[in-house]
Design an enzyme around this catalytic site. Structure first.
Site, PDB file in Angstrom:
ATOM      1  N   GLU A  73       0.890  -1.164   0.000  1.00  0.00           N
ATOM      2  CA  GLU A  73       0.000   0.000   0.000  1.00  0.00           C
ATOM      3  C   GLU A  73       0.924   1.208   0.000  1.00  0.00           C
ATOM      4  OE1 GLU A  73      -1.824   2.966   0.751  1.00  0.00           O
ATOM      5  OE2 GLU A  73      -2.167   2.294   2.811  1.00  0.00           O
ATOM      6  N   CYS A 125      -1.590   9.084   2.338  1.00  0.00           N
ATOM      7  CA  CYS A 125      -1.395   8.528   0.996  1.00  0.00           C
ATOM      8  C   CYS A 125      -2.587   8.868   0.128  1.00  0.00           C
ATOM      9  CB  CYS A 125      -1.140   7.030   1.057  1.00  0.00           C
ATOM     10  SG  CYS A 125      -2.405   6.155   1.929  1.00  0.00           S
TER      11      CYS A 125
HETATM   12  C1  UN1 Z   1      -2.733   6.291   4.587  1.00  0.00           C
HETATM   13  O1  UN1 Z   1      -2.583   7.487   4.361  1.00  0.00           O
HETATM   14  O2  UN1 Z   1      -1.766   5.508   4.576  1.00  0.00           O
HETATM   15  O3  UN1 Z   1      -8.607   6.943   3.627  1.00  0.00           O
HETATM   16  C2  UN1 Z   1      -4.031   5.694   4.970  1.00  0.00           C
HETATM   17  C3  UN1 Z   1      -7.915   7.563   4.442  1.00  0.00           C
HETATM   18  C4  UN1 Z   1      -7.579   6.885   5.745  1.00  0.00           C
HETATM   19  C5  UN1 Z   1      -6.403   6.013   5.583  1.00  0.00           C
HETATM   20  C6  UN1 Z   1      -5.203   6.636   4.944  1.00  0.00           C
HETATM   21  N1  UN1 Z   1      -8.717   6.117   6.177  1.00  0.00           N
HETATM   22  O4  UN1 Z   1      -7.508   8.689   4.236  1.00  0.00           O
END
Ligand code: UN1
Length: 503
Positions: free
Chosen positions: A255, A289
């Site tokens: 991920e 992310c």
């Molecule tokens: C991440 O930034 O690694 O959808 C995860 C989202 C959060 C998870 C982000 N529930 O922004």
């Protein structure tokens, strides 16, 4: 000595803060740049002992009935409910995200525990129709082994929980290698939750390894006792981990980065879009992310939307500061390195002819605060920086011909990552085009909401350089199990498949 705040937070959870170790890993509070703890690290030998213990735990855990494992995860969720507030405060102190977001992060841990508890009574395979008389075919899912879980600083506890809750109900121990930027939250989480498994005789199924990348992380990644390596972080990290695991023919769940866009078409509700853009691009100081990094807006509404977004950012600029204060909406970046990358990006934007509409500067105070930034990229020209992920609150705006939705989708898809995407539109046709097979190439595609803030019930992850893995909800649990296809012959004959006669 760890800082007074750290000590108090650990105490509030009924824990003792880790004692400082001379020459230990320095943990910085990004809101002021001060060292708040110096924690001990595992060397290779210590790490390997934990891997061995986890493997031994696997041999027992795999025979524990699924619903009994689910009960353990339910208790983990209960413990998190009891300690939600102090754990969130620790996330804020160590990682720097605002307290409201930190509470949301711990809630995400609780939610996945509930989800996994339910799964523990419903994990199952399908039955297939056999072509042979008196035969039955079905598939079953078994625990796969220990999972190595590598997590990033930006979601220092939730991403572990997504993996761990599923892994535990699936019968897999978890060895957690957290980011070296956020070891305290990992230590607190481990100290809080490991006793829940220990009380049931499965304490070794939860392991925490804090150690340097070259000496420790590589040895973990290469170890065949991890049939699955689940790694969250940058694309660069994934490019190192993926091939190493592939070389031993292990499985990865990656991920990685995102360069997520929001498309706003001519029919969109611009107020709704502006709010979603501000949260998506500036929330968590642009360090998700799923952060919105690009805004692609239809020419006919571009001026109006940009005015609203810039207005929202001007208000945000007043609300940058200590993440402990709920009135602040933007906290610091994680460290000096992140701030320097933001500065370097701003310099390049200016050199390449981008127009900074708001932001573009570092706050002159201790801590790593930068002002969320909106950049209009020059029209009719490539702007390569826009296709790179800078882990900071920088939003690039590009206009598209009002009727050229396919063109906007093409720009959205031209980046190497494929994590999250969104469109704001009141047109059913545009929405359907957006997530059709010719539309967004991302793992997440939203209509009339932003790119970040996914719920745990959906499978989370993305395509291309994002790594292809899926964590969290839906059927992401399948990654943590091995599938076995079973055929049983209940007849007195031995018919062969495909009608083959061999007598
Ligand atoms: C991440 O930034 O690694 O959808 C995860 C989202 C959060 C998870 C982000 N529930 O922004």
């Amino acid at each position: 000595m760890p800082s007074q705040e750290v000590k108090e937070i650990f105490e509030a959870m009924g824990l003792v803060a880790p004692t400082d170790v001379e020459g230990g890993l320095a943990v910085e509070d990004p809101s002021c740049g001060e060292i708040i703890a110096r924690v001990a690290q595992d060397d290779r030998e210590a790490a390997m002992a934990k891997v061995a213990a986890a493997h031994a735990a696997f041999l027992r855990l795999r025979e524990v009935p699924g619903p009994v494992r689910g009960e353990l995860v339910r208790r983990i969720g209960e413990r998190l409910r009891q300690h939600k507030e102090p754990l969130a405060r620790l996330v804020t102190a160590e990682m720097g995200k605002g307290i409201a977001e930190a509470l949301g992060e711990v809630q995400e841990m609780i939610d996945i525990c509930d989800f996994a508890t339910g799964l523990s009574r419903s994990l199952g395979g399908r039955t297939m129709l056999s072509e042979r008389p008196g035969h039955r075919m079905f598939e079953q899912w078994h625990p796969v082994g220990s999972v190595l879980c590598i997590t990033a600083f930006n979601f220092p506890v939730a991403v572990w929980a997504w993996n761990a809750a599923l892994a535990f109900v699936c019968g897999d121990p978890v060895v957690w290698k957290p980011s070296l930027k956020t070891p305290l939250t990992a230590m607190a989480t481990h100290a809080l939750l490991q006793p829940v498994l220990a009380e049931a005789g499965h304490g070794d199924a939860m392991q925490l390894v804090i150690g340097p990348d070259v000496e420790v992380a590589q040895a973990l990644v290469d170890d065949p006792r991890f049939p699955l390596v689940s790694a969250t972080g940058s694309c660069a990290m994934g490019r190192k981990v993926g091939p190493r695991v592939a070389a031993r023919l292990g499985r990865t769940l990656l991920e990685l980065g995102g360069n997520n866009a929001i498309i706003v078409d001519a029919t969109a509700d611009l107020d709704l879009a502006a709010r979603a853009i501000a949260f998506g691009a500036a929330g968590t100081a642009g360090q998700r992310c799923t952060t919105t990094r690009r805004l692609l807006v239809a020419e006919s509404v571009a001026d109006a939307l940009v005015r609203k977004v810039v207005g929202a950012y001007q208000q945000l600029a007043e609300r940058i500061g200590d993440p402990r204060d709920p009135a602040n909406l933007v906290g610091p970046l994680i460290d000096a390195d992140a701030r320097d990358q933001y500065v370097a990006a701003i310099e390049r934007i200016e050199a390449d002819g981008g127009e900074i509409l708001v932001g573009g500067r570092v706050l002159d105070r201790s801590g790593y605060y930068v002002v969320p930034t909106v950049v209009a990229v020059p029209e009719g020209k490539e702007f390569p920086l826009m296709d790179q992920e800078t882990f900071a609150p920088i939003l690039y705006v590009r206009r598209f011909g009002t009727d050229d939705l396919d063109g906007a989708i093409a720009v959205q898809n031209q980046v190497e990552q494929g994590l999250s995407s969104a469109i704001f539109t009141d047109s059913v046709r545009a929405a359907e085009r957006f997530w059709s097979p010719a539309g967004s190439d991302c793992g997440i595609a939203n209509v009339n909401l932003g790119t970040s803030g996914a719920e745990i019930g959906g499978a989370f992850g993305g395509e291309k350089a994002t790594g292809g893995g899926r964590e969290s909800g839906s059927d992401a649990w399948k990654a943590y199990m091995r599938r076995q296809t079973c055929t049983v012959n209940g007849s007195n004959a031995l018919p062969l498949a495909q009608g083959i006669r061999w007598e």
